[in-house]
Design an enzyme around this catalytic site. Structure first.
Site, PDB file in Angstrom:
ATOM      1  N   ASP A  82       0.887  -1.196   0.167  1.00 35.08           N
ATOM      2  CA  ASP A  82      -0.110  -0.055   0.167  1.00 35.08           C
ATOM      3  C   ASP A  82       0.853   1.485   0.010  1.00 35.08           C
ATOM      4  OD1 ASP A  82      -1.868   2.104   0.433  1.00 35.08           O
ATOM      5  OD2 ASP A  82      -2.962   0.926   1.972  1.00 35.08           O
ATOM      6  N   HIS A  83       1.007   1.994  -1.214  1.00 34.60           N
ATOM      7  CA  HIS A  83       1.706   2.954  -1.062  1.00 34.60           C
ATOM      8  C   HIS A  83       1.309   4.094  -0.446  1.00 34.60           C
ATOM      9  CE1 HIS A  83       4.944   4.632  -3.493  1.00 34.60           C
ATOM     10  NE2 HIS A  83       4.947   4.286  -4.351  1.00 34.60           N
TER      11      HIS A  83
END
Length: 444
Positions: A414-415
């Protein structure tokens, strides 16, 4: 005098509101003990057996196998205190009249009976204690030639079938068991009866179908475990801005280390257990990836413990059992827990508690014979490590070309919780541990 009590589909926890009847474990007229499982149901989380809190004689069952019932709908009625079959407890002792254990589901604790709700009669089929006369045995099964009766006049109650597998065969192929005459004792429907009906249908002239019917294809309901997985994956794609990085690693030394461990005569260590130890060590160095995003509070929540999920493919679809406190377990403990959860997953016996609460997922897609993948993150987690197949490949080792055991590792993350530097550092550390297992000694 016997008192007839109604047992309803209990609240199965985890926010579940419905369940599908997979298999009845009792018939009308059977004597049941307190807390004896009476039906097997499938929820969006797992396959579970539902115990009845009353002891006595079963007087009615509600719903055919394959029927989906809401929580609170009637399941069975039991005559408690019947002179023919007194209620009995788990150890065979008499039970108090009109009393039950209070249990609603093994593993989910006890609670008072649910408040009365309106019955959903349009989805239920009731079988009372009066059984219709069995049809005379016939040399071969025949389909009823008369037009189908209106729904209100359709045959009621369960059909005598030799096994649940035969019932499933009929359901999967659209064979109406009410329309068959069984050739077994007392009209019992055998596998041969269903197969013969399928042959009859295969040789029957085709009926005229609407022009669009052929183009519609086969419709498979998204319900149960498969429906829950579909919903969760769709939510992950909508909410999580994911990215993937990958690296090839030389796993030769890891395989040698495992072989040395397993040559000692102690319990065998699985490869996935060693990968889990590597994940736990990597997450201790990069805690950003052991977290989730609280969207309402706009905060990243880093978690103190590692509850490691792992992807397991079953006949009912993909499930992700969770190894609790993986960061505190050694390789032997991890091996045993992976084996236990995998067996339970294949048997459909995982509880909702064993399928929820993960903080990071390990996905060994190499078992499918593939090298790489960009999996969907298991919402609401922040990352997933993917492991491809380990195969011999040409590799430069100590300055010379050699054949080594190579694996592709990928990290989907998850950036929002970290940038590429953190993700790359995590993946590089994992690869270093795979190539040089002694690196793990620094964190043991």
């Amino acid at each position: 005098m016997a008192q007839v009590l109604e047992f309803k589909l209990p609240d199965l926890g985890e926010g579940l509101t419905e369940a599908e009847i997979v298999r009845w474990l009792v018939a009308v007229g059977d004597v049941v003990a307190i807390d004896q499982p009476v039906v097997e149901v499938e929820t969006a989380k797992a396959m579970v057996e539902v115990p009845c809190p009353y002891g006595g004689v079963v007087t009615a069952r509600y719903g055919e196998e394959g029927t989906e019932l809401p929580v609170g709908a009637p399941l069975i009625t039991v005559a408690v205190g019947s002179p023919d079959a007194a209620a009995v407890g788990p150890a065979g002792e008499p039970a108090a009249e009109a009393e039950g254990s209070g249990n609603v589901l093994v593993g989910y604790g006890t609670q008072a009976p649910a408040r009365r709700r309106r019955r959903v009669r349009t989805q239920l089929t009731v079988a009372n204690g009066t059984a219709p006369a069995a049809p005379a045995p016939a040399p071969a099964p025949t389909l009823t030639p008369e037009p189908a009766a209106p729904e209100s006049l359709a045959p009621q109650g369960p059909v005598p079938v030799i096994s649940p597998l035969v019932r499933k065969l009929a359901r999967d192929n659209g064979v109406d068991l009410h329309a068959l005459r069984g050739t077994g004792p007392d009209g019992l429907i055998l596998r041969a009866d269903v197969e013969a009906a399928l042959r009859v249908e295969a040789t029957a002239p085709p009926t005229t179908a609407p022009p669009t019917a052929a183009s519609e294809g086969t419709r498979i309901p998204l319900k149960g475990v498969r429906g829950a997985v579909a919903e969760k994956l769709s939510r992950s794609r909508r909410e999580i801005p994911d990215a993937t990085c990958w690296v090839d690693a030389d796993a030769t030394e890891l395989l040698r280390a495992r072989a040395a461990m397993n040559a000692t005569g102690a319990p065998k260590i699985s490869l996935v257990a060693l990968l889990a130890r590597i994940c736990a060590a990597a997450l201790a160095r990069f805690p950003e990836l052991n977290s989730y995003v609280d969207t309402e509070a706009r905060e990243v929540v880093q978690l103190p413990g590692v509850h490691l999920g792992f992807a397991a493919q079953t006949e009912r679809g993909l499930v992700v059992p969770v190894v609790r406190d993986a960061h505190t377990r050694d390789a032997e403990s991890l091996t045993a827990e992976f084996a236990r959860l995998t067996e339970a997953a294949r048997a459909g016996r995982l509880t909702p508690g064993e399928l929820t609460g993960g903080t990071f997922t390990l996905n060994n897609y190499g078992v499918f014979g593939v090298d790489g993948s960009t999996p969907i993150i298991n919402h609401p987690e922040a990352a997933m490590l993917g492991v491809g197949r380990i195969v011999p490949k040409p590799w430069v080792h100590e300055g010379e070309l050699a054949v080594r055991q190579v694996v592709q590792l990928s990290l989907t993350f998850d950036h929002r919780v970290c940038d590429g530097g953190t993700a790359g550092g995590f993946l590089r550390y994992v690869a270093d541990c795979v190539e040089q297992p002694a690196v793990l000694l620094r964190t043991v």
